[in-house]
Design a protein around this motif. Structure first.
Motif, PDB file in Angstrom:
ATOM      1  N   PRO A  84      21.150  15.745  50.054  1.00 38.87           N
ATOM      2  CA  PRO A  84      19.761  15.906  49.595  1.00 38.87           C
ATOM      3  C   PRO A  84      19.058  17.120  50.192  1.00 38.87           C
ATOM      4  O   PRO A  84      18.208  17.728  49.542  1.00 38.87           O
ATOM      5  N   GLU A  85      19.452  17.502  51.407  1.00 37.71           N
ATOM      6  CA  GLU A  85      18.777  18.637  52.047  1.00 37.71           C
ATOM      7  C   GLU A  85      19.286  19.972  51.513  1.00 37.71           C
ATOM      8  O   GLU A  85      18.743  21.025  51.829  1.00 37.71           O
ATOM      9  N   ASP A  86      20.354  19.930  50.695  1.00 38.25           N
ATOM     10  CA  ASP A  86      20.929  21.168  50.167  1.00 38.25           C
ATOM     11  C   ASP A  86      20.453  21.506  48.757  1.00 38.25           C
ATOM     12  O   ASP A  86      20.940  22.456  48.146  1.00 38.25           O
ATOM     13  N   ILE A  87      19.531  20.719  48.242  1.00 39.09           N
ATOM     14  CA  ILE A  87      19.009  21.011  46.902  1.00 39.09           C
ATOM     15  C   ILE A  87      17.681  21.741  47.054  1.00 39.09           C
ATOM     16  O   ILE A  87      16.798  21.292  47.789  1.00 39.09           O
ATOM     17  N   GLU A  88      17.576  22.873  46.368  1.00 38.24           N
ATOM     18  CA  GLU A  88      16.301  23.611  46.398  1.00 38.24           C
ATOM     19  C   GLU A  88      15.541  23.341  45.115  1.00 38.24           C
ATOM     20  O   GLU A  88      16.123  23.360  44.028  1.00 38.24           O
ATOM     21  N   GLY A 134       8.113  12.130  57.694  1.00 41.60           N
ATOM     22  CA  GLY A 134       7.936  12.732  59.009  1.00 41.60           C
ATOM     23  C   GLY A 134       8.326  14.189  58.990  1.00 41.60           C
ATOM     24  O   GLY A 134       7.498  15.067  58.820  1.00 41.60           O
ATOM     25  N   VAL A 135       9.636  14.471  59.152  1.00 38.65           N
ATOM     26  CA  VAL A 135      10.064  15.872  59.163  1.00 38.65           C
ATOM     27  C   VAL A 135      10.126  16.451  57.749  1.00 38.65           C
ATOM     28  O   VAL A 135       9.850  17.617  57.525  1.00 38.65           O
ATOM     29  N   HIS A 136      10.489  15.613  56.785  1.00 34.64           N
ATOM     30  CA  HIS A 136      10.649  16.128  55.420  1.00 34.64           C
ATOM     31  C   HIS A 136      10.060  15.168  54.388  1.00 34.64           C
ATOM     32  O   HIS A 136       9.714  14.031  54.705  1.00 34.64           O
ATOM     33  N   TYR A 137       9.958  15.656  53.164  1.00 35.11           N
ATOM     34  CA  TYR A 137       9.614  14.781  52.040  1.00 35.11           C
ATOM     35  C   TYR A 137      10.902  14.345  51.363  1.00 35.11           C
ATOM     36  O   TYR A 137      11.842  15.133  51.225  1.00 35.11           O
ATOM     37  N   HIS A 194      15.708  16.244  49.738  1.00 34.70           N
ATOM     38  CA  HIS A 194      14.895  16.325  50.957  1.00 34.70           C
ATOM     39  C   HIS A 194      14.375  17.750  51.089  1.00 34.70           C
ATOM     40  O   HIS A 194      15.154  18.702  51.003  1.00 34.70           O
ATOM     41  N   SER A 195      13.087  17.877  51.311  1.00 31.83           N
ATOM     42  CA  SER A 195      12.528  19.214  51.460  1.00 31.83           C
ATOM     43  C   SER A 195      11.281  19.143  52.329  1.00 31.83           C
ATOM     44  O   SER A 195      10.604  18.122  52.371  1.00 31.83           O
TER      45      SER A 195
END
Ligand SMILES: Nc1ncnc2c1ncn2[C@@H]1O[C@H](COP(=O)(O)OP(=O)(O)OP(=O)(O)O)[C@@H](O)[C@H]1O
Ligand SMILES: [Mg+2]
Length: 360
Positions: free
Chosen positions: A278-282, A302-305, A319-320
Motif C-alpha cells: 500500500p505504501e508503494d502506490i502513488e 497517525g503517520v499516514h492516511y 497508504h500515503s
C-alpha cells in the motif's frame, strides 16, 4: 560467515492420519536469531519440539553441530526451551525456580548462587529472589522463565511464543530485551511466533511456514519486500494481491492496464499474481496515473492516511502521507521496482489464504 549449527533434514511427522510436517528441511546458523512464523496449527511448536527432543520425527534427521541427535533425549542436547505454556513451580521462590536445573545437575552452592544472581541482573529482576511466582506480573514471570533457561548456558535457546500472554507495550519491551540478551550471551535463538511484526522486528532470519512446509525463508527485508507467493505476501503485512497477466519480460497487465515491472522469466501471456504494498502506490492526477480510480474512504492512522481506491471493481489499499478526499478521482501509479510478480499459488495455498482472510 557463521557456521551451520542445526539442520533438519527431510523431517516428516504425522499424528494419526494428519501429516503435520511434510518434508521439512532447514538450516540454522550459529549465533543467529531465527524465527519460525506461520498461522496457528502450521507446525511451529511441533518443529521446535523435534529440535528440543520432546518429539521424534517419523523420518528425517536432526543434526546439531555436525552430529546426528535425532534420537537423543532433551537433557543430552545443549539447548534449553521456554515453552508456549511456561510453568514456574508455584511453591518455590524465584531464586529456587531459577536454580532448579543447576541443583539437579549437582553444581556447587556458590556456583548456583552466582549464576542466579547474574541471570536476575541480566533480566532486570534483582531484588525479586524471595518472591513466589503468583506475586509476580505476567511479564516478570516470563523473565523468570527465561532466566531459568539461560542459567544452564545452553548453546541454543528455543522460545515458543514466549510473549503471547503479555500486553502490547510489555511485549515490545521484552522484544528489545531478548534482542539484547541474544547479543550479550552469544547464543542462538530459535523463536516461534504467529505475529508478523514481532518476527520482522527481532529476527536475523525468518522461516515462513504453512501447513507443515516452508513457504519462504530469508531476512526480514527479503520476506517483506520480495514475498515469493501470495500466501507470504498476504501473511506479512498489508498488501494488494491481484491476479494478472505477464505479457512479456518486464511488462505485466493488471486489470487491463499495462504496468512496467522488473521481473523476467514468467513467460508470455501467462497468469501470475502481483503484489503491491500500500505504501508503494502513488496517487496522482487522474490522467497521470496508469489506471484511474475513485477514493472510497480515508482513515487517518497517525503517520499516514489509509485509503481505499476503487478501480475496475478492485479496492486498492493505499497508504500515503497526503490525504485525498472521499469521492475524488485519482490516477494510480506504481514504480516498476515496487511491483512484485509471483507464480500463481497451488490450490491448497489458495485455501489457506481465504482462511486467513476470514480470520482477519
Ligand atoms: N500430540 C498431538 N497429537 C495430535 N495432534 C497434534 C499433537 N500436537 C500437535 N498436533 C496437531 O499438529 C498440528 C500442528 O500443531 P503445532 O502445535 O505444531 O502448531 P503451531 O504452529 O504451533 O500452532 P499455534 O500457533 O496454534 O501454537 C495441529 O493441527 C495440531 O492439532
Ligand atoms: Mg504452537
Amino acid at each position: 560467515m557463521a557456521r551451520e549449527l542445526i539442520t533438519l533434514e527431510h523431517i516428516y511427522k504425522s499424528y494419526g492420519d494428519q501429516l503435520v510436517l511434510d518434508d521439512l528441511s532447514l538450516m540454522i546458523k550459529e549465533n543467529s536469531f531465527v524465527t519460525l512464523l506461520g498461522p496457528s496449527g502450521c507446525g511451529k511448536t511441533t518443529t521446535l519440539r523435534i529440535i528440543g527432543g520432546f518429539e521424534y520425527p517419523d523420518s528425517g534427521a536432526v543434526v546439531f553441530d555436525g552430529k546426528n541427535i535425532t534420537d537423543l533425549s532433551p537433557n543430552k542436547r545443549n539447548l534449553n526451551t521456554v515453552f508456549q505454556k511456561y510453568a514456574l513451580f508455584p511453591h518455590m521462590t524465584v531464586e529456587e525456580n531459577i536454580a532448579f536445573g543447576l541443583k539437579i545437575s549437582n553444581k556447587s552452592q556458590q556456583y548456583i548462587k552466582d549464576k542466579v544472581k547474574y541471570a536476575l541482573k541480566l533480566l532486570n529482576m534483582d531484588g525479586f529472589e524471595q518472591r513466589k511466582p503468583d506475586s509476580l506480573s505476567g511479564g516478570q514471570q516470563q523473565r523468570v522463565a527465561i532466566a531459568r533457561a539461560i542459567v544452564n548456558e545452553p548453546k541454543v535457546l528455543l522460545l515458543d511464543e514466549p510473549l503471547g500472554a503479555l500486553d502490547l507495550k510489555m511485549r515490545q519491551g521484552m522484544q528489545y530485551e531478548l534482542m539484547r540478551l541474544k547479543n550479550e550471551l552469544g547464543i542462538t535463538f530459535i523463536y516461534v511466533t504467529h505475529d508478523q511484526e514481532e518476527a520482522l522486528t527481532m529476527s536475523d532470519h525468518i522461516i515462513v511456514m504453512n501447513q507443515g512446509y516452508i513457504q519462504q525463508e530469508g531476512t526480514p527485508e527479503m520476506i517483506y519486500n520480495e514475498p515469493e507467493n501470495a500466501f507470504v505476501a498476504d501473511f506479512i503485512g498489508d498488501s494488494n494481491i491481484l491476479r494478472a497477466k505477464m505479457i512479456q519480460d518486464k511488462l505485466v497487465e493488471i486489470q487491463g492496464a499495462k504496468f512496467a515491472c522488473v521481473d523476467v522469466g514468467f513467460g508470455q501471456n501467462n497468469p501470475v499474481d502481483v503484489v503491491i504494498r500500500p505504501e508503494d502506490i502513488e496517487l496522482l492526477e487522474p490522467e497521470k496515473g496508469i489506471i484511474k480510480g475513485r477514493v472510497l474512504n480515508t482513515v487517518f492512522r497517525g503517520v499516514h492516511y489509509e485509503m481505499e481506491v476503487e478501480a475496475h471493481n478492485y479496492k486498492w489499499l493505499v497508504h500515503s502521507t497526503r490525504m485525498k478526499e472521499v469521492g475524488q478521482e485519482v490516477g494510480l501509479y506504481v514504480d516498476p521496482f515496487n511491483i512484485q510478480v509471483m507464480n500463481v499459488p497451488e490450490s491448497e495455498d489458495e485455501e489457506a489464504i481465504s482462511e486467513l482472510e476470514q480470520t482477519e
